[in-house]
Design a protein around this motif. Structure first.
Motif, PDB file in Angstrom:
ATOM      1  N   ASN A  31       5.622   7.740 -15.906  1.00 26.74           N
ATOM      2  CA  ASN A  31       4.386   7.930 -16.659  1.00 26.74           C
ATOM      3  C   ASN A  31       4.373   7.185 -17.999  1.00 26.74           C
ATOM      4  OD1 ASN A  31       1.771   9.432 -16.815  1.00 26.74           O
ATOM      5  ND2 ASN A  31       2.735  10.256 -18.654  1.00 26.74           N
ATOM      6  N   SER A  67      -1.516   1.562 -12.246  1.00 22.48           N
ATOM      7  CA  SER A  67      -0.952   2.697 -11.508  1.00 22.48           C
ATOM      8  C   SER A  67       0.365   2.304 -10.842  1.00 22.48           C
ATOM      9  CB  SER A  67      -1.935   3.185 -10.442  1.00 22.48           C
ATOM     10  OG  SER A  67      -3.164   3.574 -11.016  1.00 22.48           O
ATOM     11  N   ASP A 103       3.323   3.429 -12.798  1.00 25.02           N
ATOM     12  CA  ASP A 103       3.628   4.848 -12.637  1.00 25.02           C
ATOM     13  C   ASP A 103       4.479   5.058 -11.387  1.00 25.02           C
ATOM     14  OD1 ASP A 103       3.589   7.573 -13.141  1.00 25.02           O
ATOM     15  OD2 ASP A 103       1.706   7.891 -12.075  1.00 25.02           O
ATOM     16  N   TYR A 146       3.708   3.545 -17.472  1.00 24.63           N
ATOM     17  CA  TYR A 146       2.322   3.468 -17.005  1.00 24.63           C
ATOM     18  C   TYR A 146       1.352   3.523 -18.180  1.00 24.63           C
ATOM     19  CZ  TYR A 146      -1.852   5.310 -14.513  1.00 24.63           C
ATOM     20  OH  TYR A 146      -3.114   5.533 -14.024  1.00 24.63           O
ATOM     21  N   LYS A 147       1.509   4.536 -19.045  1.00 24.56           N
ATOM     22  CA  LYS A 147       0.615   4.688 -20.200  1.00 24.56           C
ATOM     23  C   LYS A 147       0.759   3.511 -21.168  1.00 24.56           C
ATOM     24  CE  LYS A 147      -0.772   8.911 -19.048  1.00 24.56           C
ATOM     25  NZ  LYS A 147      -2.128   9.164 -18.531  1.00 24.56           N
TER      26      LYS A 147
END
Length: 478
Positions: free
Chosen positions: A110, A102, A105, A113-114
Motif C-alpha cells: 500500500n 494499482s 499495490d 502504491y500511494k
C-alpha cells in the motif's frame, strides 16, 4: 466576431457529443468506458491528447533554435510506443487495471502504491495547469481586439466547459471528443500550412523543396557528443520519455485501457505511435515556412520561438480565417490535453487515494474538487508570471516521473521487495539529488541536463529501492 462564433459552435459540439456519449453514465463508463472503445477511434484521438496547446504554439518555433532535430526524439518515440505496447500494456491487461498504479499495490504494498499515485497527481496537476495557463493567455489575446475579457473569466469559462462535458461520461466521452478535437487540430494545421504556402507564392512541391534546403532543416546530429541535440541522446531520451510519460502516466494510458482486449490496445498504441511522427514533422515544416514568410513580409523574427506562429497569425497578415483556424487549433489541442488530465486526476484520486471505485457520489465530488484545484493552480501561474519559476516547475514536474520509472522497473524486472517505510523517502530524495546535481554540473561545466535526467532519476530511485529490498522469499515486513 467570427472567432467568437467559431468558439461557441465548437463548445456546443463538445457538449452535444458529451450528451450523446454519457446517456448510460456511471463509474464504469467514467473510469473505463465500459471497455468498449474502438481502437482506431482511440488511436486517432490520442494524437490530439498528446499535442497540448503549448505544443501547437511552440513546436514550429523550435526550428529557430534547434533546427528540426526534434525529429530525432520523435523517432525514439516510435520505439517507446512499441515498448509500451508489448511490455506495459500486457501487464495492465493481465491485472485488468483501472488505475495503472494499482499494480504497485499488488507487487509491493500500500505505501508504494500511494507514493506512486501521489507523485502522478502532483505532477499532472502542475503540468496540465501550466500548459493551460499559457493557452488561456493566448485565447485572451485572440479576443483582445473585439472584447476585453479578463484572464479570470477565460480560465473559469474554459475550465467549466471541460468539467461540464466530462462530469458524466468521463473517459467514455473523451474517446469521442478527442477524436473530434484531433480532427479539428489537424484540419487547422493543414489549412494554416496551405495559407503560408500560398502567401509565399509556392506550390506544395516547391514548399517541400524550400523546407528541405533551408539552413534550419537539419535533423540529425552525429558529430557533437556533448550537444543536447546529439542523435543518441535525443533518440534514447525519446524512448524513455514515452515509456515514462505515456506508459507510466494514468492520463495517457486510461484511454488505451478502454479497448476491449489487449490486442486492440496494442494496435491502438502502435498506430498512434506511427501517426505522431508525420504530425510533428508538419509542425516543424510550418516553422521553417513561417521564417520564410517573416523574411518576405519584412516582419522581424520574434526573440522567443514560441511566438513565431502566434505573432504572425495575430498580426492579421494571414487574414481573419487564419486567426479563426489558429484559435480552433489552440483550443482543440489545449482541451484534448486538459480534459483527459482532469479525468485522470479524478480517477486516480478516487481509486488510488480514497479506494472508492464504485462510489458514484464520491466520484462526482472529487471531479468537482479537481476542477476547482485546476482553476486555482492555473490562476496561480498567472500571478507568478515568471519564466524562471515556470522553468523550475517544469523541471520539478518532469522529475516526478523518475520515481515512477524506478518503482515499476524494480517490480517488473526483479524479484526484490523494498522495505515499504523507506519508499516515500527514496522517491522524494531521488529528484532532489538530481536537481542538486543538475545545478552543480551547470555551474561547473555549463552543461544543462535535458530529458536524459529522467533516466538518471529513475536509476537513482531503482538503486535506492534495491538497497533497501530483499528477495521475495525473505521479505521484511515494515
Amino acid at each position: 466576431m467570427l472567432v467568437l462564433v467559431t468558439v461557441i459552435l465548437y463548445f456546443l459540439a463538445l457538449l452535444l457529443l458529451s450528451r450523446f456519449t454519457a446517456k448510460r453514465g456511471g463509474n464504469d463508463a467514467f473510469f473505463t468506458g465500459n471497455r468498449q472503445s474502438p481502437w482506431m477511434l482511440v488511436a486517432f484521438g490520442m494524437v490530439g491528447a498528446s499535442i497540448s496547446g503549448l505544443t501547437f504554439i511552440g513546436v514550429p518555433g523550435w526550428v529557430m533554435s534547434i533546427d528540426m532535430t526534434y525529429m530525432q526524439m520523435c523517432l525514439g518515440f516510435v520505439v517507446g510506443y512499441l515498448l509500451v505496447a508489448f511490455i506495459l500494456l500486457p501487464l495492465y491487461y493481465r491485472y485488468r487495471l483501472t488505475s495503472i498504479y494499482s499494480y504497485l499495490d499488488t507487487r509491493f504494498g500500500n505505501t508504494s502504491y500511494k507514493t506512486g499515485a501521489s507523485f502522478f497527481i502532483l505532477c499532472k496537476l502542475l503540468g496540465a495547469a501550466a500548459k493551460f495557463y499559457i493557452v488561456c493567455r493566448i485565447l485572451q489575446a485572440c479576443f483582445a481586439d473585439t472584447f476585453s475579457v479578463p484572464y479570470l473569466c477565460v480560465v473559469l469559462m474554459a475550465s467549466l466547459l471541460i468539467w461540464l462535458y466530462t462530469r458524466k461520461g468521463g473517459i467514455r466521452t473523451l474517446v469521442w471528443t478527442d477524436f473530434f478535437q484531433t480532427a479539428c487540430l489537424l484540419i487547422a494545421l493543414l489549412l494554416i500550412l496551405l495559407k503560408v504556402i500560398t502567401l509565399l507564392d509556392m506550390s506544395v512541391s516547391e514548399a517541400m523543396d524550400a523546407v528541405w534546403n533551408h539552413p534550419h532543416s537539419r535533423i540529425f546530429v552525429f558529430d557533437d557528443a556533448f550537444s543536447k541535440q546529439y542523435f543518441w541522446k535525443q533518440f534514447l531520451a525519446g524512448i524513455f520519455v514515452v515509456v515514462v510519460m505515456t506508459g507510466l502516466d494514468q492520463d495517457m494510458m486510461q484511454k488505451n485501457l478502454t479497448c476491449k482486449d489487449l490486442r486492440s490496445a496494442q494496435k491502438d498504441m502502435c498506430s498512434y505511435g506511427v501517426l505522431f511522427v508525420p504530425v510533428n514533422f508538419l509542425f516543424l515544416s510550418l516553422g521553417i515556412l513561417l521564417m520564410l514568410l517573416y523574411q518576405k513580409t519584412g516582419m522581424p523574427l520574434p526573440a522567443d520561438g514560441d511566438a513565431l506562429l502566434s505573432n504572425m497569425v495575430l498580426s492579421g497578415t494571414m487574414g481573419t480565417a487564419c486567426i479563426v483556424l489558429f484559435t480552433l487549433g489552440v483550443i482543440a489541442s489545449a482541451f484534448s490535453s486538459a480534459d483527459s488530465a482532469m479525468t485522470a486526476l479524478t480517477t486516480s484520486f478516487c481509486i488510488d487515494i480514497l479506494g472508492r471505485e464504485r462510489d458514484e457520489r464520491t466520484r462526482k465530488r472529487v471531479h468537482l474538487c479537481v476542477f476547482a484545484a485546476f482553476v486555482l493552480v492555473t490562476l496561480a501561474f498567472n500571478v507568478i508570471d515568471s519564466g524562471s519559476v515556470m522553468d523550475l516547475i517544469y523541471t520539478l514536474v518532469s522529475y516526478t516521473y523518475g520515481p515512477l520509472l524506478g518503482l515499476f522497473a524494480l517490480g517488473m524486472f526483479t524479484n526484490r521487495m523494498p522495505k515499504e517505510s523507506w519508499v516515500p523517502f527514496i522517491a522524494i530524495a531521488s529528484p532532489a539529488v538530481c536537481y542538486l546535481i543538475d545545478c552543480v554540473v551547470l555551474q561547473a561545466t555549463g552543461y544543462k541536463f535535458g530529458y536524459e535526467m529522467l533516466l538518471f532519476n529513475g536509476f537513482l530511485t531503482f538503486i535506492g529501492l534495491w538497497g533497501t529490498s530483499t528477495p521475495r522469499s525473505r521479505v521484511i515486513v515494515s
